[in-house]
Design a protein around this motif. Structure first.
Motif, mmCIF file in Angstrom:
data_model
loop_
_atom_site.group_PDB
_atom_site.id
_atom_site.type_symbol
_atom_site.label_atom_id
_atom_site.label_comp_id
_atom_site.label_asym_id
_atom_site.label_seq_id
_atom_site.Cartn_x
_atom_site.Cartn_y
_atom_site.Cartn_z
ATOM 1 N N GLU A 94 0.817 -1.210 0.000
ATOM 2 C CA GLU A 94 0.000 0.000 0.000
ATOM 3 C C GLU A 94 0.855 1.266 0.000
ATOM 4 O OE1 GLU A 94 -3.209 0.505 -0.376
ATOM 5 O OE2 GLU A 94 -3.546 -1.641 -0.614
ATOM 6 N N VAL A 97 0.687 4.116 -2.777
ATOM 7 C CA VAL A 97 -0.101 5.350 -2.776
ATOM 8 C C VAL A 97 0.729 6.540 -2.284
ATOM 9 C CG1 VAL A 97 -2.162 6.490 -1.879
ATOM 10 C CG2 VAL A 97 -2.267 4.090 -2.574
ATOM 11 N N SER A 100 3.499 7.410 -4.741
ATOM 12 C CA SER A 100 2.981 8.101 -5.927
ATOM 13 C C SER A 100 2.782 9.585 -5.643
ATOM 14 C CB SER A 100 1.658 7.470 -6.373
ATOM 15 O OG SER A 100 1.832 6.134 -6.755
ATOM 16 N N SER A 242 -10.931 3.504 -6.129
ATOM 17 C CA SER A 242 -9.615 3.353 -5.494
ATOM 18 C C SER A 242 -9.684 2.632 -4.157
ATOM 19 C CB SER A 242 -8.964 4.731 -5.296
ATOM 20 O OG SER A 242 -8.705 5.352 -6.546
ATOM 21 N N SER A 245 -8.212 -0.975 -3.439
ATOM 22 C CA SER A 245 -6.885 -1.251 -2.894
ATOM 23 C C SER A 245 -6.964 -1.604 -1.417
ATOM 24 C CB SER A 245 -5.981 -0.027 -3.100
ATOM 25 O OG SER A 245 -4.742 -0.193 -2.469
ATOM 26 N N VAL A 279 -3.416 5.559 4.047
ATOM 27 C CA VAL A 279 -3.831 5.466 2.650
ATOM 28 C C VAL A 279 -5.270 5.953 2.501
ATOM 29 C CG1 VAL A 279 -4.295 3.862 0.752
ATOM 30 C CG2 VAL A 279 -2.211 3.626 2.105
ATOM 31 N N LEU A 283 -6.681 8.867 0.015
ATOM 32 C CA LEU A 283 -7.764 8.646 -0.941
ATOM 33 C C LEU A 283 -8.950 9.557 -0.651
ATOM 34 C CD1 LEU A 283 -7.727 4.742 -1.205
ATOM 35 C CD2 LEU A 283 -6.733 6.406 -2.788
ATOM 36 N N ASN A 286 -8.066 12.931 -1.882
ATOM 37 C CA ASN A 286 -8.029 12.989 -3.341
ATOM 38 C C ASN A 286 -9.416 13.113 -3.969
ATOM 39 O OD1 ASN A 286 -5.287 12.783 -3.356
ATOM 40 N ND2 ASN A 286 -5.207 10.652 -4.026
ATOM 41 N N ASP A 296 -4.759 3.417 -12.909
ATOM 42 C CA ASP A 296 -3.860 2.487 -12.229
ATOM 43 C C ASP A 296 -3.993 1.102 -12.862
ATOM 44 O OD1 ASP A 296 -2.402 0.969 -10.532
ATOM 45 O OD2 ASP A 296 -3.708 1.209 -8.798
#
Length: 300
Positions: A94, A97, A100, A242, A245, A279, A283, A286, A296
């Motif tokens: 994980e 994320v 990135s 997302s 994940s 994470v 998310l 985002n 992805d």
């Protein structure tokens, strides 16, 4: 989200999460890690051969992204599963994320913000707690090295994501096809250089198990899983999809305990919880930001 979309999302989480169990079962017992990875990518490349198309002037970022998504990530994560537990690997991957996000700041000068910075810190802290806790009974003495290799796999995927951002006018299924070709080209030399006795995987006692594992990895994970993921992306917001994940990680950890008998220790619960929380924060943050320019395509 409709019932059908919810069921597809849960199916993707289940397929991707259980893949950690399959990989842990295969690595070093049925097949050598890099050899298995090379076989998997070769099968995916053959299946997706009809989608291969050369795009003049646009292939450089595609091929470089393939190094991250289709080659180096598997070169790190498959051997790592010989050294660590499936549950710890599922949590550590994980880090893709936060890696990135950090690379987007360095390369594209994106603004990180306090919430995403908090998420990154929590994710890394969680993995550090897992690594420093020492190997559980179901892991070997090189547990921490395995965690490090999985983190390298996460970074490889994040680097691949950076190059994907430079890709235009190429569909996700074409990218997946090219990534599998790059993985095939890179992984075969690696297995013959670093591993021995690879073809023992085809011994009579291993053939059925190897075939079933490859069907799962190449067919269900790469084809069914990604097709379902893209189908969801066409219908739902990216931040909703997302969450697959996180769902896959929960499935992987739960299945590791039930099917592999791995220990659900305090450090794993604490570290895994912090990583998933971090994470999740990223998310969640985002969801209000501009959607990313790439899809992805690099799930394990």
């Amino acid at each position: 989200m409709s019932l059908r979309e919810f069921c597809v999302l849960m199916l993707v989480c289940l397929i991707w999460g259980l893949h950690f169990i399959v990989m842990k079962w295969v690595m070093g017992i049925i097949a050598e890690p890099l050899f298995y990875a090379a076989l998997r990518m070769t099968l995916v490349a053959l299946v997706l051969l009809p989608f291969l198309k050369w795009h003049s002037g646009r292939m450089r970022p595609v091929l470089l992204a393939g190094l991250g998504y289709g080659a180096l990530n598997y070169a790190f994560v498959f051997p790592a599963l010989e050294l660590t537990t499936a549950s710890a690997a599922a949590v550590t991957i994980e880090l893709y994320v936060p890696f990135s996000i950090l690379l987007s700041v360095l390369v594209f000068k994106d603004k990180i913000g306090m919430f995403r910075l908090l998420g990154i810190g929590l994710a890394f802290l969680g993995v550090v707690i897992i690594g420093l806790a020492g190997p559980p009974e179901t892991a070997g003495p090189y547990f921490v090295l395995g965690i490090f290799l999985v983190a390298c796999a996460a970074m490889s995927e994040a680097v691949g994501a950076v190059f994907v951002k430079y890709v235009t006018g190429i569909s996700p299924i074409e990218l997946l096809a090219w990534f599998s070709v790059v993985g095939t080209i890179v992984l075969w030399p690696l297995t013959f250089a670093l591993e021995d006795n690879q073809f023992a995987a085809f011994a009579p006692g291993n053939r059925l198990s190897l075939g079933l594992a490859l069907f799962y990895s190449a067919g269900l994970v790469s084809i069914v899983g990604h097709t379902g993921y893209y189908w969801l992306l066409q219908r739902l917001p990216i931040y909703v999809v997302s969450t697959s994940s996180l769902g896959a990680t929960v499935v992987a950890v739960t299945a590791s305990v039930i099917l592999l008998g791995e220990e659900l220790s305090g450090p794993l619960l604490l570290g895994g919880g912090l990583t998933l929380l971090g994470v999740g924060v990223i998310l969640w943050r985002n969801r209000t930001l501009r959607p990313p320019k790439h899809v992805d395509v690099g799930k394990i």
